[in-house]
Design a protein around this motif. Structure first.
Motif, PDB file in Angstrom:
ATOM      1  N   THR A 119      66.941 -39.409 -37.692  1.00  0.00           N
ATOM      2  CA  THR A 119      66.616 -38.445 -37.914  1.00  0.00           C
ATOM      3  C   THR A 119      66.257 -38.139 -39.450  1.00  0.00           C
ATOM      4  O   THR A 119      66.015 -39.051 -39.493  1.00  0.00           O
ATOM      5  CB  THR A 119      68.285 -37.043 -38.308  1.00  0.00           C
ATOM      6  OG1 THR A 119      67.594 -36.008 -38.747  1.00  0.00           O
ATOM      7  CG2 THR A 119      68.898 -37.795 -39.698  1.00  0.00           C
ATOM      8  N   GLU A 123      63.914 -32.094 -40.543  1.00  0.00           N
ATOM      9  CA  GLU A 123      65.459 -32.364 -40.053  1.00  0.00           C
ATOM     10  C   GLU A 123      66.197 -30.894 -40.285  1.00  0.00           C
ATOM     11  O   GLU A 123      66.255 -29.608 -39.876  1.00  0.00           O
ATOM     12  CB  GLU A 123      66.032 -33.109 -38.892  1.00  0.00           C
ATOM     13  CG  GLU A 123      65.456 -34.065 -37.665  1.00  0.00           C
ATOM     14  CD  GLU A 123      64.713 -32.947 -36.390  1.00  0.00           C
ATOM     15  OE1 GLU A 123      65.720 -32.146 -35.992  1.00  0.00           O
ATOM     16  OE2 GLU A 123      63.460 -32.203 -36.748  1.00  0.00           O
ATOM     17  N   ARG A 126      64.652 -27.950 -40.458  1.00  0.00           N
ATOM     18  CA  ARG A 126      64.807 -27.098 -38.805  1.00  0.00           C
ATOM     19  C   ARG A 126      66.397 -26.543 -38.826  1.00  0.00           C
ATOM     20  O   ARG A 126      66.453 -25.228 -38.219  1.00  0.00           O
ATOM     21  CB  ARG A 126      64.055 -28.299 -37.927  1.00  0.00           C
ATOM     22  CG  ARG A 126      62.964 -27.850 -37.253  1.00  0.00           C
ATOM     23  CD  ARG A 126      62.513 -28.475 -36.267  1.00  0.00           C
ATOM     24  NE  ARG A 126      62.212 -29.968 -36.696  1.00  0.00           N
ATOM     25  CZ  ARG A 126      61.053 -30.264 -37.679  1.00  0.00           C
ATOM     26  NH1 ARG A 126      60.033 -29.525 -37.627  1.00  0.00           N
ATOM     27  NH2 ARG A 126      60.584 -31.600 -37.850  1.00  0.00           N
ATOM     28  N   ARG A 127      66.899 -27.003 -39.239  1.00  0.00           N
ATOM     29  CA  ARG A 127      68.672 -26.523 -38.726  1.00  0.00           C
ATOM     30  C   ARG A 127      68.822 -25.748 -39.873  1.00  0.00           C
ATOM     31  O   ARG A 127      69.780 -24.827 -39.563  1.00  0.00           O
ATOM     32  CB  ARG A 127      69.640 -27.799 -38.935  1.00  0.00           C
ATOM     33  CG  ARG A 127      69.408 -29.087 -38.298  1.00  0.00           C
ATOM     34  CD  ARG A 127      70.469 -30.288 -38.651  1.00  0.00           C
ATOM     35  NE  ARG A 127      69.910 -31.534 -38.247  1.00  0.00           N
ATOM     36  CZ  ARG A 127      69.951 -32.924 -39.139  1.00  0.00           C
ATOM     37  NH1 ARG A 127      70.451 -33.060 -40.390  1.00  0.00           N
ATOM     38  NH2 ARG A 127      69.411 -33.746 -38.479  1.00  0.00           N
ATOM     39  N   GLU A 339      71.411 -34.368 -32.054  1.00  0.00           N
ATOM     40  CA  GLU A 339      70.331 -34.310 -31.472  1.00  0.00           C
ATOM     41  C   GLU A 339      69.690 -33.595 -31.763  1.00  0.00           C
ATOM     42  O   GLU A 339      68.061 -34.278 -32.401  1.00  0.00           O
ATOM     43  CB  GLU A 339      70.125 -35.291 -29.847  1.00  0.00           C
ATOM     44  CG  GLU A 339      70.484 -36.255 -28.728  1.00  0.00           C
ATOM     45  CD  GLU A 339      72.002 -35.513 -28.753  1.00  0.00           C
ATOM     46  OE1 GLU A 339      72.190 -36.705 -28.180  1.00  0.00           O
ATOM     47  OE2 GLU A 339      72.954 -34.817 -29.199  1.00  0.00           O
ATOM     48  N   CYS A 340      69.735 -32.965 -32.155  1.00  0.00           N
ATOM     49  CA  CYS A 340      68.560 -31.461 -32.427  1.00  0.00           C
ATOM     50  C   CYS A 340      69.732 -30.788 -32.545  1.00  0.00           C
ATOM     51  O   CYS A 340      70.520 -29.979 -31.698  1.00  0.00           O
ATOM     52  CB  CYS A 340      67.534 -31.355 -31.528  1.00  0.00           C
ATOM     53  SG  CYS A 340      66.523 -30.590 -31.989  1.00  0.00           S
ATOM     54  N   TYR A 341      69.454 -29.392 -33.097  1.00  0.00           N
ATOM     55  CA  TYR A 341      69.934 -28.123 -33.052  1.00  0.00           C
ATOM     56  C   TYR A 341      69.017 -27.226 -32.272  1.00  0.00           C
ATOM     57  O   TYR A 341      67.616 -27.137 -31.923  1.00  0.00           O
ATOM     58  CB  TYR A 341      69.851 -27.257 -34.385  1.00  0.00           C
ATOM     59  CG  TYR A 341      70.661 -27.666 -35.622  1.00  0.00           C
ATOM     60  CD1 TYR A 341      71.559 -29.124 -35.047  1.00  0.00           C
ATOM     61  CD2 TYR A 341      71.151 -26.694 -36.505  1.00  0.00           C
ATOM     62  CE1 TYR A 341      72.134 -29.250 -35.657  1.00  0.00           C
ATOM     63  CE2 TYR A 341      72.420 -27.055 -37.292  1.00  0.00           C
ATOM     64  CZ  TYR A 341      73.097 -28.346 -37.238  1.00  0.00           C
ATOM     65  OH  TYR A 341      73.974 -28.429 -37.385  1.00  0.00           O
ATOM     66  N   MET A 363      62.108 -26.077 -32.010  1.00  0.00           N
ATOM     67  CA  MET A 363      63.353 -26.818 -32.605  1.00  0.00           C
ATOM     68  C   MET A 363      62.553 -28.324 -31.937  1.00  0.00           C
ATOM     69  O   MET A 363      62.925 -29.597 -33.081  1.00  0.00           O
ATOM     70  CB  MET A 363      64.721 -26.359 -32.122  1.00  0.00           C
ATOM     71  CG  MET A 363      64.967 -25.083 -32.831  1.00  0.00           C
ATOM     72  SD  MET A 363      64.998 -25.393 -34.617  1.00  0.00           S
ATOM     73  CE  MET A 363      66.197 -26.154 -34.974  1.00  0.00           C
ATOM     74  N   CYS A 364      62.420 -28.497 -30.503  1.00  0.00           N
ATOM     75  CA  CYS A 364      62.025 -29.445 -29.986  1.00  0.00           C
ATOM     76  C   CYS A 364      60.980 -29.313 -28.729  1.00  0.00           C
ATOM     77  O   CYS A 364      61.022 -28.175 -28.589  1.00  0.00           O
ATOM     78  CB  CYS A 364      62.989 -30.876 -29.845  1.00  0.00           C
ATOM     79  SG  CYS A 364      63.982 -29.723 -29.121  1.00  0.00           S
ATOM     80  N   THR A 406      61.744 -35.047 -29.679  1.00  0.00           N
ATOM     81  CA  THR A 406      62.268 -34.638 -31.105  1.00  0.00           C
ATOM     82  C   THR A 406      60.848 -35.075 -32.475  1.00  0.00           C
ATOM     83  O   THR A 406      61.429 -36.188 -31.832  1.00  0.00           O
ATOM     84  CB  THR A 406      63.797 -35.387 -31.482  1.00  0.00           C
ATOM     85  OG1 THR A 406      63.478 -36.018 -31.730  1.00  0.00           O
ATOM     86  CG2 THR A 406      64.556 -34.378 -30.672  1.00  0.00           C
TER      87      THR A 406
END
Length: 604
Positions: A119, A123, A126-127, A339-341, A363-364, A406
Motif C-alpha cells: 500500500t 490509499e 481513498r479509504r 487489497e483495496c476498499y 477506488m481502483c 490498484t
C-alpha cells in the motif's frame, strides 16, 4: 472525544457535507465507464516505468486494449517473489512508482502465512473517502444520527516489521493508527463512545472492558451500535455477560477496575466515568435477569440499528444478533479488503440476505471473471484472460470473481471474492457477496480451505498409527453456538488394534490440526481470542453412510455423491450429532508469533 456541536453552523455544514457526498455517488455511478477509463490511465501512466509493467512490455501504454492484451491475470503466488523483495528492503520501483509505505496483511493466506498487500500513503485518502460516504447514505434512511453517539467496538491487532523495516499489519489497525482516525476533525458521525486510547490499547481485555464501560456510561447518547464483524460484536456482548458486575461496580463508585493498568486508557475513561448509583442499579437490574433477549435495546434504549458485517460466513451469526437486539435492523454499510476498499451499500436497511454493494469506480480499476469456468482454481487460459468484462458490462444474475488493478501496484489481481450482480445504481452495477472462493471453514477473520483442512487432518491422524487406527471419513462444522466459536471435526474411525485409544491421544490430534492450520487461524486462537479450542467428535461406525442416505433422499445422485468436507445444513449436523460417541478439545493454544516464520527465523 470531540465536544458537542455548536448548533447553527455545524448543522448547516452537515447538510452541505451530506449533499456533496450523495452528489459524488450520483456522479460516479452515472459515468462509471469514463471514471474507470481515467483510473486505469492514471495508474498505468504514473507507474509506466515500474519493473513489473516493463516486464510485460507495456512501454508506457495506458489504454485498456493493450493493458488487457499484455498483462496476465494473476494470483498472489505470481507476485510473491516481488513482494518478498520489497519486504526484504528493495526500494526500487518494482510494482509502484510511489514508495510502499507498509504492507497490509490479508486474512487470506499463502503457504499458511498472511498475504502481504502493498500500500501507499495516498490509499488512506481513498479509504477515508469511502468512510465519508457511509453516514450520508445512512442518514437518508434513519433520522437523528447526528444527535447521538455510536458505540462501536474497534480494536487494533498485532503488527510486525519485515526484514526491510516496513510495517506489516491489518488494514483496520493501519487506519486506526493513522492521523485520519486519531486526529479526525469534528464530525457528528464519527462521535464514538470509545475514546481513541481505548481503541488503540493493544491489550484486548483492557480495550474491551474500557470500551464497554464508556458505552454504558453514555448509554442514553447511543443511537447506533456495532463492530466490524458480527462475530466481534457478539463477543462484546458475551464479555458483558461475564463482567457486568465489575462494570456496574465501577459506575457505582466512579472508579476503574485495577486490571485496567494502561495509564492512557485510565485517563481517557476517567474523563467520562462519574459515580452514578442509579445507572449501576439499572445495569444490574437488566443484566441479572435470566434472559438476555433484547439486552441491546434494554441497556441502550435509543439504539436504532446494529452496524456489522453479516454477509458471507458472518451470516451464521444473524439469529444470535436478532436475539440480543430484539430484531433491530442489521446494517452492512461497506465492502472492503486488504487489497483495496471497494464500495458501499446504498440500501442499508435491507434484509441481510439482500445486501448489495455499489462499487465506487474511483477506488481502483475493476474487472470481472465469469465463474463456472472449467479451470476455476488453476491458471487461466489466454482465451479466458481475454473474457474478463468491464464494470459496466456485467450481467444481472451472473456470478463473477473480482479482479482489481490498484494504485498501490496490484495489476489484474484475483481477489478471490465471488460476487453476483443484483442490479444497477444508474449505470454502475450492484453486487451481492456470494462467498470467498474455496473457503470451507470460518469463525472470525480466519479462512480455511479444503486442501488445508485435508493436510491438517493427515498430520493429526499420524497420532492414531500406534493404535492401528485410521480416520475412515470426516467432515467439519463451524460451531458458532459457543462464543468464541470453534471448529468441530467429526471423525469416523476404522480401528484394527485392541489397545484402547486414550483421551490424551485425541487431544494431541486436536492440537496437531490446529498447529497445521494457517497463521490467521492461530492468531485468532492465541492473540485475538476470537476462536475457541478445536474439537474432535468421534462418531459411530456407519455415520457417514447415514449422511449419504440423507443426501440421496433429498435428490443427490448416488454415483456423484462425495462426503462434504464442511457441513452447514442443520439436519445433516443433527444426523452427525445424534451419533457422537465422545468429544475432545485441544488442550492448549497452538504456536503463533507476529510476522512470517521466515522473519522470525532471521531474528534468531
Amino acid at each position: 472525544m470531540p465536544e458537542a456541536p455548536k448548533k447553527c453552523v455545524e448543522q448547516y455544514n452537515l447538510i452541505e457535507s451530506n449533499k456533496k457526498a450523495l452528489e459524488f455517488i450520483e456522479d460516479v455511478t452515472s459515468n462509471p465507464d469514463q471514471v474507470q477509463n481515467k483510473v486505469l490511465s492514471e495508474i498505468l501512466s504514473r507507474n509506466a516505468n515500474v519493473e513489473y509493467l516493463q516486464r510485460y512490455g507495456l512501454n508506457g501504454h495506458t489504454d485498456r486494449h493493450t493493458f488487457k492484451k499484455l498483462l496476465p491475470v494473476i494470483s498472489y503466488e505470481d507476485i510473491q517473489p516481488d513482494i518478498t523483495r520489497i519486504a526484504n528492503g528493495d526500494t526500487s520501483p518494482i510494482l509502484c512508482s510511489q514508495p510502499i509505505s507498509e504492507f497490509l496483511t490479508s486474512s487470506g493466506t499463502s503457504g499458511g502465512e498472511r498475504k502481504l498487500m502493498p500500500t501507499i500513503e495516498e490509499e488512506l485518502e481513498r479509504r477515508s473517502l469511502l468512510y465519508s460516504l457511509l453516514m450520508p447514505v445512512m442518514s437518508q434512511f434513519v433520522n437523528g444520527l447526528e444527535k447521538g453517539k455510536g458505540m462501536y467496538f474497534l480494536f487494533i491487532k498485532s503488527e510486525a516489521k519485515t526484514p526491510g523495516g516496513l510495517l506489516a499489519r491489518p488494514v483496520l489497525t493501519s487506519y486506526y493508527k493513522s492521523s485520519y482516525f486519531k486526529h479526525r476533525p469534528y464530525d457528528p458521525y464519527t462521535n464514538y463512545t470509545s475514546p481513541n486510547d481505548a481503541v488503540l490499547c493493544p491489550d484486548s481485555y483492557q480495550s474491551m472492558y474500557s470500551q464497554l464501560l464508556c458505552g454504558l456510561c453514555l448509554r442514553n447518547d447511543v443511537v447506533r451500535v456495532g463492530a466490524v464483524f458480527a462475530s466481534g460484536f457478539i463477543r462484546a456482548i458475551r464479555f458483558l455477560e461475564k463482567h457486568w458486575a465489575l462494570l456496574s461496580h465501577d459506575i457505582r463508585t466512579g472508579t476503574i477496575n485495577p486490571q485496567i493498568t494502561d495509564a492512557s486508557v485510565r485517563d481517557s475513561v476517567m474523563r467520562i466515568l462519574k459515580p452514578d448509583p442509579s445507572l449501576a442499579d439499572a445495569i444490574e437490574s437488566e443484566c441479572s435477569k435470566s434472559s438476555w433477549q433484547g439486552i441491546i435495546t434494554r441497556l441502550w434504549p435509543n439504539t436504532k440499528y446494529v452496524d456489522v458485517i453479516v454477509t458471507g460466513t458472518m451470516s451464521q451469526y444473524i439469529p444470535t444478533l436478532d436475539y440480543y437486539s430484539n430484531g433491530l435492523p442489521l446494517v452492512c454499510t461497506m465492502y472492503a479488503s486488504s487489497e483495496c476498499y471497494f464500495g458501499v451499500n446504498l440500501n442499508p436497511l435491507c434484509k441481510p440476505s439482500e445486501v448489495s454493494y455499489t462499487l465506487i469506480p474511483t477506488m481502483c480499476y475493476f474487472e470481472f471473471l465469469p465463474v463456472n469456468r472449467s479451470n476455476g482454481n488453476g491458471p487461466l487460459t489466454e482465451k479466458e484472460q481475454q473474457q474478463l468484462v468491464e464494470l459496466v458490462d456485467v450481467k444481472v444474475g451472473q456470478e463473477y470473481e473480482l479482479v482489481v488493478t490498484t494504485y498501490a501496484g496490484l495489476y489484474r489481481y484475483r481477489v478471490g471474492d465471488i460476487l453476483r450482480v443484483s442490479g444497477f445504481k444508474n449505470k454502475a452495477p450492484q453486487f451481492h457477496f456470494v462467498c470467498r472462493k474455496n473457503v470451507v471453514l470460518s469463525i472470525d477473520s480466519d479462512k480455511t480451505d479444503e486442501v488445508e483442512l485435508q493436510n491438517a487432518m493427515k498430520h493429526a491422524a499420524t497420532h492414531l498409527i500406534p493404535f492401528d487406527a485410521t480416520v475412515s471419513d470426516y467432515t467439519s462444522y463451524a460451531d458458532t453456538s459457543t462464543i468464541p466459536g470453534h471448529y468441530v471435526l467429526y471423525w469416523e474411525l476404522s480401528v484394527n488394534g485392541t489397545t484402547p485409544i486414550p483421551p490424551s491421544v485425541y487431544e494431541d490430534c486436536c492440537l496437531a490440526v490446529e498447529e497445521s492450520l494457517n497463521s490467521v487461524y492461530r492468531q485468532g486462537r492465541v492473540s485475538d481470542k476470537s476462536i475457541g479450542p478445536l474439537e474432535i467428535k468421534i462418531v459411530e461406525e456407519g455415520t457417514f453412510d447415514k449422511v449419504m442416505d440423507y443426501a440421496i433422499s433429498l435428490g443427490a445422485s448416488i454415483n456423484q455423491y462425495k462426503t462434504p468436507r464442511c457441513v452447514k445444513f442443520k439436519p445433516v449436523v443433527e444426523v452427525l450429532e445424534s451419533r457422537v460417541v465422545c468429544g475432545y478439545f485441544s488442550p492448549k493454544c497452538p504456536k503463533w508469533v507476529p510476522g512470517h516464520k521466515q522473519w522470525c527465523n532471521q531474528k534468531n
